[in-house]
Each structure stands twice: as C-alpha cells, then as structure tokens.
Design a protein around this motif. Structure first.
Motif, short mmCIF file in Angstrom:
data_model
loop_
_atom_site.label_atom_id
_atom_site.label_comp_id
_atom_site.label_asym_id
_atom_site.label_seq_id
_atom_site.Cartn_x
_atom_site.Cartn_y
_atom_site.Cartn_z
N PRO A 353 0.83 -1.20 0.00
CA PRO A 353 0.00 0.00 0.00
C PRO A 353 0.86 1.26 0.00
O PRO A 353 2.06 1.20 0.28
CB PRO A 353 -0.80 -0.13 1.31
N ASN A 354 0.23 2.39 -0.29
CA ASN A 354 0.97 3.65 -0.36
C ASN A 354 0.10 4.75 0.26
O ASN A 354 -0.53 5.53 -0.44
CB ASN A 354 1.31 3.98 -1.82
N PRO A 355 0.07 4.80 1.59
CA PRO A 355 -0.82 5.75 2.28
C PRO A 355 -0.24 7.17 2.38
O PRO A 355 -0.27 7.78 3.44
CB PRO A 355 -0.98 5.11 3.65
N HIS A 356 0.30 7.68 1.27
CA HIS A 356 0.88 9.02 1.32
C HIS A 356 -0.20 10.07 1.63
O HIS A 356 -1.40 9.84 1.41
CB HIS A 356 1.60 9.35 0.01
N VAL A 357 0.25 11.20 2.12
CA VAL A 357 -0.67 12.29 2.48
C VAL A 357 -0.47 13.49 1.56
O VAL A 357 -0.73 14.63 1.94
CB VAL A 357 -0.50 12.70 3.96
N SER A 358 -0.05 13.24 0.33
CA SER A 358 0.23 14.33 -0.60
C SER A 358 -1.03 15.10 -0.98
O SER A 358 -0.94 16.26 -1.39
CB SER A 358 0.91 13.79 -1.85
N PHE A 359 -2.19 14.46 -0.87
CA PHE A 359 -3.46 15.16 -1.09
C PHE A 359 -4.19 15.42 0.23
O PHE A 359 -5.39 15.70 0.24
CB PHE A 359 -4.36 14.36 -2.03
N GLY A 360 -3.46 15.35 1.34
CA GLY A 360 -4.07 15.58 2.64
C GLY A 360 -4.77 14.34 3.17
O GLY A 360 -4.57 13.22 2.72
N ASP A 361 -5.65 14.57 4.16
CA ASP A 361 -6.43 13.51 4.77
C ASP A 361 -7.56 14.18 5.52
O ASP A 361 -7.57 15.40 5.70
CB ASP A 361 -5.56 12.67 5.73
N GLY A 362 -8.54 13.40 5.95
CA GLY A 362 -9.63 13.95 6.71
C GLY A 362 -10.58 14.77 5.86
O GLY A 362 -10.63 14.62 4.63
#
Length: 419
Positions: A353-362
């Motif tokens: 998996p790749n749970p990057h936050v480059s587009f944010g979260d929440g």
C-alpha cells in the motif's frame, strides 16, 4: 519560546531551495516528532510567534482528521499569520473552514468533480500532453529543453481552464495570479511586495491584492449564468453561493488546481530522471501507471506543509499544546516516515500500500485529486511513448518556499528514440 539547539530549522523557505530537507525531517521524527519552530523575519516578511512542527505520519493524519482539536478556521491554513482584518474574509473559503460549514461548501461543488465529469476531459488532456511534448522535442536546442516553461506550466494551466470553463483569451491571467500568490517567498519568482499602510508587506492572499481576480470571477460567473456550459464555473455560478464564497472558490481552484499539477509534474519527471530503473519499469509496463503516479506523489508532494490552530489544550506525541498554538503538518516528512513506509528513501514504482498524504487527509482531502492523478498519469504515459528516458541536461531550480514543493526550471533531454 525558543527553538531548542538540537531541533533543526524546517521553517526557513530558503532551506527548500536546496531540496526537501529529509535529514532534518528524520531527526525530528526520531527525536522531536512535535517540535517548536521559531519564525524569524525573512526577506522583509515580519517575524511570527512560532509553531509546532508535526513530522510523523500517524501524527500528521491525526491532526488532519481531528478538526475539533486542530482547526482550519481559527487561524487559516498558512504558517504565517494573516492580518486580523483579513481573517474573516479568508474564512469564506472552504480551505479555511471546519465542519459543518466546510461540508456545506464541499457538497455544493463536489458534483463538479465527479469521476465521470473529470474523465470526460481525458481525451483532451491526452491530446494536449502529446502536442506539448512533441513541440518541446521539435523546438529543443542541443536536444534539451526546460520542461517547466515548455510543457508542464502550460499543461497544468490549460487543463485547469478547460475544467473551469475559462475562455482561451483569459488563460494567461490564471498563471499570472498563481505565480503572484505561490511565489511570494522566492526572490526570483515573486513580484516586489506591496506594502500596507504600516510599511510591512501585504500578504499575497490579502483581499487588498486579489481584487482583480475576484472581479474576474464575478464577471465569469455572470457569463455562465447566461450561457451555462459543462464546466466547474457553471456549477459554482448556479450553486447559490454568497459573492465572497464564489470569489474564494475561484481563488482556491485557480491557485490550488493549477499549482498541484504544476508542481507535481516536473517533480515526478525529475524523480524519474534520477531513478532510471523506476522509469524502465514504467516504460515496459511492469509497474502499473496508477501506482507509479502515487509513488511519485509520495516522493514529491505538491504541498510541503499545512497549518492548523489548536482549538483547545491538547497533547500530541507526548507534547503539550496550548489552545491558540499553531500546529503545522509536514507532508514530505510524513511521506518518508519509516513507521508507515518500508524503505521510504527508495522510489518503488509498484509500491502498495501507499498511504501518502500528498493530497491531505480527513475532511479537507483534495477535492481535485482524481483530476490531478489523471493529468499526471497521462503525461507520463505520453512521455514514454514519444520521448527518451528522462535525463537531466542541467541543474533544476526549486522554488524558495516552505509551502509549495515547486520546480521552476527543469532542463531535460528530449531528443532521441523513446526508451
């Protein structure tokens, strides 16, 4: 409060001109995952009160998801404090609101960004990528060109204006506004600061400097009400937004929508040039393009940091944070956190998996993420079809900014058979 001697500085925008400070981030993640940073005066911009830098992936996600504790509304979302007189106006944009007000605005515009609506632009986006890359190859001097000026700036801009429904004659205005707002920390990229009555520079996001953009947004919305089309501005014009909400939506889409791809596209090509094995896996099809896009976004997130303000006293990673303190999450650090990613310094084009936050979260996860991924995937696919493997033809130049992970110059070789 002073920054501790063993806490590296990750605030100074000039640090990022040399590249993402991964070693500094690593030290913070290992020793000071929530670390106090000072805000000294830099290039005429006044000093600030300081903030907490959050660098571990789990803590970044926690801050972005917990809007009740970490507010976008309280102090807006840029590290530098806005002028108090501007804050009510800035709160009219979705970016600077918390639920439930944020959800109301997001729902109004979300139907403009459905996958079906975005995918309708896929053929046009592919034709544009093919045309721009061919022109860059044909016009190259000595076999190389600056991909930013020749391809990626125009590619991002024209795709966005198609989606928005901006007439061709007006499209250069959007790039001018984006450069003015995004590049203000960079002495080579920004216009001279405009001074306020007290002699200090006005924030580029101050309504005093955005009148031209807002006037244009009102005129375009009026035109779309009279002549509706299949575009985002028609949706906004018909959504019943207050005038300030409409203006700030146009501001947000113009700047964020343009600069996300404008930053990510050259960043991804730079990463591929520095990792030829990863490019070969993209070119031969052994790495799925969608995974390649997300891995390139992980190693080169378009946005470096986002701010929240503590709405109440709290504790994060063992650090006490007081109500009113600024809390800044660092996406590029979270994307390289060894606690969330195996071998994070390796560019793995098939990472999952790749749970990057480059587009944010929440609640504030990027509304245009699908459109951004479509554009990036298309550009990389067309590159492998028409051009040789990316190879640096000179040193790249990075934007001086602690907010946008920008590449302002990227000389690449474009002559030769496809790899």
């Amino acid at each position: 409060m002073e920054r501790a001697a063993d806490v590296p500085d990750v605030f100074d925008p000039r640090v990022y001109a040399e590249g993402i400070p991964h070693e500094r981030y690593r030290l913070l993640r290992d020793r000071h995952p929530v670390a106090w940073q000072t805000e000294p005066e830099i290039r005429g911009w006044p000093a600030g009160p300081g903030f907490w830098a959050v660098t571990r992936h789990a803590d970044v996600v926690r801050v972005l998801r917990d809007h009740g504790t970490y507010s976008s509304w309280a102090g807006a979302t840029q590290i530098r404090d806005p002028d108090p007189a501007d804050l009510p106006f800035l709160r009219s944009t979705m970016l600077n609101q918390d639920p439930p007000g944020h959800g109301r605005l997001r729902r109004l515009v979300a139907r403009a960004f459905t996958p079906a609506r975005v995918d309708a632009f896929a053929a046009r986006t592919r034709d544009r990528a093919r045309t721009l890359l061919a022109a860059a190859r044909d016009r190259a001097e000595d076999g190389s060109t600056d991909l930013v000026s020749a391809v990626t700036d125009e590619y991002a801009l024209l795709n966005l204006t198609d989606l928005l429904g901006v007439p061709p004659a007006d499209r250069a205005l959007l790039l001018e506004w984006t450069v003015r707002i995004i590049g203000y920390q960079d002495p080579d990229d920004a216009p001279e600061p405009v001074l306020g009555p007290d002699g200090t520079p006005l924030n580029p996001r101050s309504p005093a400097l955005l009148g031209e953009m807002f006037g244009y947004a009102r005129e375009l919305a009026a035109h779309k009400r009279a002549h509706p089309g299949e575009d985002v501005m028609t949706v906004l014009a018909q959504a019943g937004l207050a005038p300030a909400e409409l203006e700030m939506f146009f501001f947000l889409l113009t700047v964020a929508g343009n600069d996300t791809v404008r930053s990510a596209a050259p960043g991804g090509l730079l990463a591929l040039a520095r990792h030829p094995d990863a490019y070969r896996r993209l070119a031969d099809g052994s790495a799925p393009p969608d995974r390649v896009v997300d891995e390139l976004l992980r190693v080169h997130p378009p946005v470096l940091s986002f701010r929240r303000t503590a709405a109440r006293d709290t504790v994060l990673a063992g650090t006490r944070i007081r109500a009113g303190d600024k809390v800044v999450v660092f996406h590029a650090s979270a994307n390289h956190d060894e606690r969330a990613f195996a071998d994070p310094d390796r560019l793995d084009p098939a990472r999952t998996p790749n749970p990057h936050v480059s587009f944010g979260d929440g609640p504030h996860v990027c509304l245009g993420a699908h459109f951004a991924r479509l554009q990036l995937r298309t550009l990389y696919e067309e590159w492998r079809t028409a051009l040789p493997a990316p190879e640096l033809a000179g040193p790249p130049r990075r934007l001086v900014s602690n907010f946008i992970n920008g590449i302002t110059r990227l000389p690449l070789r474009v002559s030769g058979p496809p790899a």
